[in-house]
Design a protein around this motif. Structure first.
Motif, mmCIF file in Angstrom:
data_model
loop_
_atom_site.group_PDB
_atom_site.id
_atom_site.type_symbol
_atom_site.label_atom_id
_atom_site.label_comp_id
_atom_site.label_asym_id
_atom_site.label_seq_id
_atom_site.Cartn_x
_atom_site.Cartn_y
_atom_site.Cartn_z
ATOM 1 N N PRO A 1 44.015 -8.746 129.833
ATOM 2 C CA PRO A 1 45.112 -8.015 129.198
ATOM 3 C C PRO A 1 45.979 -8.946 128.370
ATOM 4 O O PRO A 1 46.136 -10.134 128.704
ATOM 5 N N ASP B 1 38.854 -0.485 125.039
ATOM 6 C CA ASP B 1 40.095 0.158 125.460
ATOM 7 C C ASP B 1 41.149 0.163 124.350
ATOM 8 O O ASP B 1 41.616 -0.894 123.930
ATOM 9 N N VAL C 1 44.403 -1.837 125.090
ATOM 10 C CA VAL C 1 44.249 -3.290 124.991
ATOM 11 C C VAL C 1 44.408 -3.733 123.544
ATOM 12 O O VAL C 1 45.159 -4.673 123.232
ATOM 13 N N ASP D 1 47.891 -3.444 122.019
ATOM 14 C CA ASP D 1 48.742 -4.567 122.400
ATOM 15 C C ASP D 1 48.375 -5.840 121.637
ATOM 16 O O ASP D 1 49.238 -6.611 121.237
#
Length: 195
Positions: free
Chosen positions: A72, A130, A133, A136
């Motif tokens: 992450p 994702d 992910v 971000d």
């Protein structure tokens, strides 16, 4: 292209997919993996995603010539700090959507996607990962992403103009330049002209 040792930091879906694709392509014969969760490491090991599971990031990256961070975004800084002392100075560090969106916005987008071969599959792999992910990642690296988008748009404009103007010489020159750059590219090496 082949690496002696690939270190995978984060053995989840994204990292595991990358590792399996690299193994199938034949350029990652030895993959060492680390995840914060011991059960995740063992699952990746049992599924053949990695060859060796280790207990620390530093151990994973030691002597690796390719390191993939698949964690992450908020964990990235801590990972960098953990691997920095053990990271080979020549290692390639990778931390991995517009083309897919652009195709599907066309009325025959699904038909165009169906024409894609293995190269398109590998090129567009990230678009299947994702969304949170990558939201971000893009927002955290906002300034650099915007800079690279501007450069990419300029390059696309050059191709667009050459095609619009029916200028095969200019088109060939740009393709040849890109081909030469890609052919002479070496992972982890600084490219300098000798001419």
């Amino acid at each position: 292209m082949k690496f002696r040792k690939v270190a995978l930091i984060g053995c989840g879906l994204m990292g595991g997919s990358f590792a399996l694709a690299a193994r199938r392509a034949g350029w990652a014969p030895h993959i060492v993996g680390y995840s914060a969760s011991a059960s995740s490491r063992q699952k990746a090991l049992s599924m053949g995603v990695i060859d060796v599971a280790v207990d620390s990031m530093a151990e994973a990256v030691t002597d690796a010539d390719l390191v993939l961070l698949a964690v992450p975004v908020k964990a990235t800084e801590a990972c960098f700090k953990a691997i920095a002392p053990a990271l080979n100075s020549n290692a390639l560090l990778m931390e991995s959507y517009a083309i897919i969106r652009g195709i599907f916005q066309q009325h025959n987008g699904p038909d165009l996607i169906a024409l894609g071969g293995p190269g398109f599959r590998d090129f567009s792999r990230i678009a299947a990962s994702d969304p949170v992910v990558w939201r971000d990642i893009l927002s955290t690296n906002r300034e650099q992403v915007l800079l690279q988008i501007r450069h990419f748009k300029e390059a696309l404009k050059d191709f667009e103009h050459a095609i619009q103007n029916n200028d095969p010489q200019a088109l060939e020159a740009m393709i040849r330049q890109a081909s030469d750059l890609r052919f002479n590219w070496r992972m982890g090496a600084n490219q300098t002209s000798e001419e």
